[in-house]
Design an enzyme around this catalytic site. Sequence first.
Site, PDB file in Angstrom:
ATOM      1  N   SER A  30      59.405  46.549  53.444  1.00 43.91           N
ATOM      2  CA  SER A  30      58.243  45.999  54.127  1.00 43.91           C
ATOM      3  C   SER A  30      57.082  46.995  54.100  1.00 43.91           C
ATOM      4  O   SER A  30      56.641  47.401  53.036  1.00 43.91           O
ATOM      5  CB  SER A  30      58.607  45.576  55.547  1.00 43.91           C
ATOM      6  OG  SER A  30      57.579  44.821  56.132  1.00 43.91           O
TER       7      SER A  30
ATOM      8  N   ASP B  86      50.800  42.935  53.671  1.00 42.13           N
ATOM      9  CA  ASP B  86      51.620  44.128  53.508  1.00 42.13           C
ATOM     10  C   ASP B  86      52.347  44.073  52.157  1.00 42.13           C
ATOM     11  O   ASP B  86      52.245  43.069  51.435  1.00 42.13           O
ATOM     12  CB  ASP B  86      52.567  44.292  54.699  1.00 42.13           C
ATOM     13  CG  ASP B  86      53.665  43.247  54.759  1.00 42.13           C
ATOM     14  OD1 ASP B  86      53.541  42.207  54.089  1.00 42.13           O
ATOM     15  OD2 ASP B  86      54.656  43.459  55.478  1.00 42.13           O
TER      16      ASP B  86
ATOM     17  N   ASP C  10      55.290  43.476  50.877  1.00 46.41           N
ATOM     18  CA  ASP C  10      56.108  42.328  50.471  1.00 46.41           C
ATOM     19  C   ASP C  10      55.496  41.001  50.918  1.00 46.41           C
ATOM     20  O   ASP C  10      56.130  39.949  50.808  1.00 46.41           O
ATOM     21  CB  ASP C  10      57.541  42.466  50.971  1.00 46.41           C
ATOM     22  CG  ASP C  10      57.665  42.417  52.483  1.00 46.41           C
ATOM     23  OD1 ASP C  10      56.776  42.956  53.166  1.00 46.41           O
ATOM     24  OD2 ASP C  10      58.654  41.853  52.994  1.00 46.41           O
TER      25      ASP C  10
ATOM     26  N   ASP D 280      54.739  39.427  53.659  1.00 47.84           N
ATOM     27  CA  ASP D 280      55.200  38.539  54.726  1.00 47.84           C
ATOM     28  C   ASP D 280      54.360  38.698  55.990  1.00 47.84           C
ATOM     29  O   ASP D 280      54.433  37.863  56.891  1.00 47.84           O
ATOM     30  CB  ASP D 280      56.693  38.718  55.020  1.00 47.84           C
ATOM     31  CG  ASP D 280      57.058  40.102  55.531  1.00 47.84           C
ATOM     32  OD1 ASP D 280      56.200  41.012  55.514  1.00 47.84           O
ATOM     33  OD2 ASP D 280      58.222  40.282  55.941  1.00 47.84           O
TER      34      ASP D 280
END
Length: 578
Positions: free
Chosen positions: A147, A306, A308, A310
């Site tokens: 993340s 961010d 990734d 999400d």
Amino acid sequence: MKSWQQVFQKWSTFQNLDVSLKAKLDEIETNNQALEDAFYKELTFGTGGMRGILGPGVNRMNIYTVRKAVNGLANYLLANRVNVKDRGVVIAYDSRYMSKEFAVEVAKVLGYYGIRTHVFESLRPTPILSFAVRYLGSVAGVMITASHNPPEYNGFKVYNETGGQIVPEEAEKIIASIKETDDELSVPYLELEQLTAKRLITWVGKEVDNAYLERLAQISRLDSVALNQEKELKIVYTPLHGTGLELVTRGLAQLHFPNVHVVEDQAIPDPAFSTVESPNPEEHQAFSRAIALGKQVNADILLGTDPDADRLGVAVKTKGGEYQVLTGNQLGSLLLDYILKRNDPVVYQNARMIKTVVTTELGRAIANSYKVETIDTLTGFKYIGEKINQFTSTGETFVFGYEESYGYLISSFVREKDAIQAAVMAAEMASYWQKQGKTLFDALDELYGKHGYYLEGLSSLTLKGKEGGQQITNIMQAIREQPFKEIAGLKVEKVENYLSGERIVMKEDRKEKINLPRENMMKFMLEQNAWVCLRPSGTEPKIKCYFGVCGNSSEASKQKLVALQEKMDGIIAGIINQ
């Protein structure tokens, strides 16, 4: 139980140790502190997966710790799911160091058990992995990502066949299966050439992306005429060196936003995240380059995802010409109001908005005004995804889900927070209000004027080592044994103990059952729509204290919030110093 020295010895004498890991092990061979940290325990596999620093050792992310986790996952799937080998597992990865290598390692171990894998040919966002699991009819999904953690981290997240993160019951069984693997260095696997020859690996291209984008176009609340008109809104977007660029820009193009300016030096996938202190849109420094470009092109709104993709952060130009980043609570509340405002009222009878227990109560007030029921879950989007899955049998309709930490979901064709959906909807919402001659701040002020000035805060305390962990335990135990009757002059109306699963209604001295999974959390519902929630970390000596207030003015809310934070900080410090 083996000492860390014994585990280190096993690694250092292993004949076939990966060359790069062997070199890094040699570098720290005389550094006992570094060696102990790398070998004193196994990397924790939590409720959603595992995350850690890259490097050699059982407390690090490397090919061996990944193989061990996958070995446990494979055995769990074969024992608990049907048609596992043919349905297979989808694997995606982000822009971090070793992400693609770890994705291939997942396929290699699953392949040993005859389980087919669908591996994306290049990096993808987490919500695409969630979508792909259901789209391809797979039995599970694995996402290689840490993340928005620092560059030295990577991680391994597991998704179930619904496309949502595994829930605690599933995680417990997977953890038990992982523990049955004694030696991480000897996990069986097939080589990539063998996977290819046996047709156990499929490389996924644009098919899933295109199917996702078709569904993304359908989330718009605009009529067909407005949808096909070019929008005047000027947008700056940064993917923060991650995975969001192609799908966010294509999603905006579908809605006819021609004025999209990308922060070019942050458009390049970069595992070092070299232009930011942290690739986290929750932190305002991540927007510094987007703000500079926004001023240059006179942008109305700044979007940041961010690594990734999400989580979404949004900054809006103020009347003074500066850009201010909305909090996760503010953006979520704005999105909720816009979606309900522009929805077909027919769906409201069974409509449900889902939020976590530490997310703003403004969301509940907004939902109530549209006669939409609010459902609370524990922190973590996996619980929102789990609740959506239950709606297929209950007949309830999902309309929106969000958490305070910048996670939003508009449509349930994904079962994870989705910054692509959120970015497209935030742009549409800003364009809608622009046509009314208003900014998102104007819209937010209207919500405050109608429902009250809701304001939230967070205090976080991190202690050190084993002693710090015991102090965190002492804090929660003291508060649980002697719950507050008032905090900062505000009476406690309800006490919610998520560990015991009980809610105490103070005025009536009555207990109620909380229908949520057990977790080490305490929440105090106060008079005047205020609340405090304490939540310790399950993996480190850290405790978070969340606050929420509501006043009749911005200043009144700020004063209440400061008073609550100061009181709770003092109480926690007093328990530590006892």
